[in-house]
Write a protein that holds these residues in place. Structure first.
Motif, short mmCIF file in Angstrom:
data_model
loop_
_atom_site.label_atom_id
_atom_site.label_comp_id
_atom_site.label_asym_id
_atom_site.label_seq_id
_atom_site.Cartn_x
_atom_site.Cartn_y
_atom_site.Cartn_z
N UNK B 158 0.83 -1.21 0.00
CA UNK B 158 0.00 0.00 0.00
C UNK B 158 0.86 1.25 0.00
N UNK B 159 1.81 1.34 0.96
CA UNK B 159 2.59 2.57 1.01
C UNK B 159 3.53 2.66 -0.18
N UNK B 160 4.06 1.51 -0.64
CA UNK B 160 5.05 1.61 -1.72
C UNK B 160 4.39 1.99 -3.04
N UNK B 161 3.13 1.57 -3.27
CA UNK B 161 2.55 1.91 -4.58
C UNK B 161 2.25 3.41 -4.66
N UNK B 162 1.77 3.99 -3.55
CA UNK B 162 1.52 5.45 -3.58
C UNK B 162 2.83 6.20 -3.72
N UNK B 163 3.84 5.81 -2.93
CA UNK B 163 5.13 6.50 -2.98
C UNK B 163 5.72 6.43 -4.38
N UNK B 164 5.58 5.26 -5.01
CA UNK B 164 6.14 5.10 -6.35
C UNK B 164 5.50 6.08 -7.33
N UNK B 165 4.18 6.21 -7.24
CA UNK B 165 3.49 7.11 -8.15
C UNK B 165 3.93 8.55 -7.95
N UNK B 166 4.04 9.01 -6.69
CA UNK B 166 4.40 10.42 -6.49
C UNK B 166 5.86 10.67 -6.83
N UNK B 167 6.74 9.67 -6.64
CA UNK B 167 8.14 9.88 -7.01
C UNK B 167 8.26 10.00 -8.53
N UNK B 168 7.40 9.25 -9.24
CA UNK B 168 7.43 9.35 -10.70
C UNK B 168 6.97 10.72 -11.19
N UNK B 169 6.19 11.40 -10.34
CA UNK B 169 5.64 12.70 -10.76
C UNK B 169 6.64 13.84 -10.61
N UNK B 170 7.78 13.58 -9.94
CA UNK B 170 8.77 14.65 -9.77
C UNK B 170 9.25 15.08 -11.15
N UNK B 171 9.13 16.37 -11.49
CA UNK B 171 9.48 16.81 -12.84
C UNK B 171 10.94 16.54 -13.15
N UNK B 172 11.19 16.06 -14.36
CA UNK B 172 12.57 15.67 -14.65
C UNK B 172 13.47 16.89 -14.84
N UNK B 173 12.91 18.05 -15.16
CA UNK B 173 13.81 19.20 -15.35
C UNK B 173 14.53 19.60 -14.06
N UNK B 174 13.83 19.53 -12.90
CA UNK B 174 14.58 19.91 -11.69
C UNK B 174 15.60 18.83 -11.32
N UNK B 175 15.26 17.56 -11.64
CA UNK B 175 16.25 16.51 -11.38
C UNK B 175 17.48 16.75 -12.27
N UNK B 176 17.21 17.02 -13.55
CA UNK B 176 18.32 17.23 -14.48
C UNK B 176 19.14 18.46 -14.10
N UNK B 177 18.46 19.50 -13.60
CA UNK B 177 19.18 20.69 -13.14
C UNK B 177 20.17 20.31 -12.05
#
Lengths: 280, 289
Positions: B158-177
């Motif tokens: 339960x907790x891992x599926x929600x966490x996985x979805x929200x981590x995927x939503x982190x915009x890639x431009x700030x990660x790439x920055x």
């Protein structure tokens, strides 16, 4: 910063190793559970196991026919109740946009996580007391209530995905609203709705808590919906908690059957989802 | 025209029945708990005695048992569920290993809780009892610790599926920055991804917490069913759900039944609040995104 580069790279690797090992460690309990159920279960199972009724404690042999039939009857009752109500409520939520439907959607979201044991209490109050005793019907109603949120949500999501152009095409041919929904919208969303139904069934097929004081359990073969009835998960619970070695063995076998049954339903969901995917 | 009106009324009726079911559930629980509420009043919430024979009922032992098992289960499961979600959303987004892990967590959530309980009773319980013997304490085997361990396995999906979805939503431009500034993968996760997705991760944890609070069968089978406040994690206890499962069908008197229904009402309210809080956080997250 420069002096730290070695340390930073090391930390980076360390973290990766940590994540991988913790993740892989998560699978271990799953494999252990599957291993024990399969190992202890398969040795009990033969053809007799499926067609015999239980024997008194202490005697070897005996089967689980009564609880297989019971689970089947309970799921059918739940399916008959939950399907029309769930699908129509789902269509209602997708089609009607007003305060009432918003509140309803909100309540359904919140109610989804209500402990199944509480549903058992509710059905006890609503059905078992007025009808004067435990019954398969009460158990089926309890399971139907558990199915409802899943069926409603999957129907709503599916119907929402169906483009308005399809409905408009139907209207433009002079088809009225009722036939448009029944003959165009619902059939186009058939895949999504059907897999929602299978998900709901796979959820409730293994449920025990809501059956404890509704269907109650029985050691006889019963097909009368107004008498207490056994179910696979109930049998696993009762036999596991008993003191008899021979009953524990039956419980392993029944767990294996239940697990295979639930896993097959899960696979069905995946196949149904891939095959009938609602796409536009 | 006429048929459409009837059909629309039918749709509304279905929604209305569903609404009625939800509202009636709360009212029914409340009405049936009235005898117990009248008899014990506020004492029900403060008393630590639960004695069906003397007809003295207090919910404290079960409340503490429920909190202990659920919080312990959360603490145990969080590192694992976070690791799984990072594994699937950051380290191995595709490929055979992530497919296996994905499928494994699906399976974990698909196994009926009675099977967890059965396995816990016959496989995990002897292990805990062995450890207790080595530690030189009373080897119950069953108890708070065993229940928490089983629960922690059950709530990981339960907790891992929600966490996985929200981590995927982190915009890639700030990660790439961050990467372009020379940050390592670990630093990106710690300084960008986790802060960005913390409310969503928290919502997943709340969801898992709600599951743990209400989980019945697995806990009932391994917690030892003692109606007293556990003094240590190794002692047997009971949760709100497990005492209902144990005593409801054999309730000795009307007041006993009513007290059990009041426990059900309290469990109902607590999980409603937890789910409500969780869904609020998720909603806010959806708006932010």
């Amino acid at each position: 910063m420069k002096n730290n580069i070695g340390k930073r790279i090391f930390l980076n690797h360390l973290f990766k190793v940590l994540i991988i090992s913790l993740s892989l460690f998560t699978i271990i309990p799953l494999f252990l559970i599957l291993y024990h159920i399969v190992k202890n279960g398969i040795s009990v199972i033969d053809f007799e196991f499926f067609i015999r009724l239980p024997k008194p404690p202490g005697e070897e042999g005996g089967g689980i026919l009564h609880s297989l039939v019971g689970t089947l009857i309970l799921v059918i009752i739940a399916f008959i109740i939950a399907t029309p109500l769930g699908i129509f409520t789902g269509v209602f939520l997708a089609e009607v946009k007003d305060r009432f439907s918003n509140n309803l959607r909100f309540l359904i979201n919140i109610i989804q996580g209500i402990p199944s044991i509480v549903i058992g209490i509710l059905v006890y109050i609503w059905i078992v007391i007025p009808m004067g005793g435990f019954s398969a019907f009460a158990g089926g109603v309890a399971l139907a209530i558990m199915m409802l949120p899943v069926v409603i949500k999957s129907t709503e999501e599916t119907i929402k995905m169906i483009p308005d152009t399809l409905k408009e095409a139907s209207y433009s041919l002079g088809v009225n609203y009722t036939r448009t929904i029944l003959k165009v919208v619902i059939p186009s969303g058939f895949g999504g709705i059907a897999s929602g139904l299978i998900v709901a069934i796979s959820r409730v097929a293994g449920e025990t808590a809501p059956l404890l004081f509704t269907a109650f359990g029985s050691s006889f073969l019963n097909v009368n919906p107004f008498k207490p009835i056994d179910a696979l998960p109930l049998l696993v619970f009762n036999y596991a908690m008993s003191l008899y070695e021979s009953w524990h063995r039956i419980a392993w076998g029944a767990s294996f059957v239940l697990l295979v049954f639930v896993l097959i339903l899960n696979v069905l969901v995946k196949i149904a989802g891939a095959k009938w995917r609602t796409r536009f | 025209m006429n048929i459409d009106k009837i059909f629309k009324a039918g749709l509304f009726l279905a929604g209305f029945i569903t609404m009625l079911l939800i509202i009636a559930s709360f009212i029914s629980l409340l009405i049936e708990s009235i005898p117990a509420i009248k008899a014990f009043g506020i004492r029900f919430l403060t008393s630590s005695t639960w004695d069906p024979v003397l007809e003295e009922f207090g919910f404290l032992p079960f409340f503490i048992g429920t909190l202990l098992t659920s919080i312990m289960a959360l603490l145990i499961s969080i590192p694992f569920s976070l690791a799984v979600s990072l594994f699937l959303s950051e380290y191995f987004k595709s490929g055979i290993i992530s497919k296996i892990l994905n499928y494994a967590t699906d399976l974990l959530s698909g196994i009926p809780s009675v099977i967890y309980g059965f396995w816990g009773l016959f496989v995990l319980m002897p292990v805990v009892r062995y450890i207790e013997m080595k530690l030189g304490i009373i080897p119950y085997g069953v108890g708070i610790l065993t229940a928490s361990l089983i629960l922690s396995i059950m709530i990981i999906p339960f907790s891992s599926s929600v966490a996985r979805e929200v981590i995927r939503l982190v915009p890639s431009d700030i990660k790439e920055a961050a990467y372009s500034m020379g940050a390592t993968h670990f630093e990106v996760i710690r300084k960008i991804i986790l802060p960005y997705s913390k409310s969503g991760i928290f919502a997943g944890i709340m969801l898992a917490f709600g599951r743990a609070l209400g989980e019945t069968m697995a806990v009932t089978m391994v917690i030892g069913n003692a109606n007293r406040i556990p003094k240590s994690l190794f002692e047997p206890g009971n949760t709100l759900a497990s005492v209902i499962a144990n005593e409801f069908a054999e309730a000795s008197s009307d007041i006993h039944l009513s007290a059990l229904i009041e426990l059900g009402l309290l469990l109902f309210i607590v999980t409603l609040i937890i789910n409500f809080a969780g869904s609020l956080v998720i909603k806010r997250f959806e708006i932010e995104k």
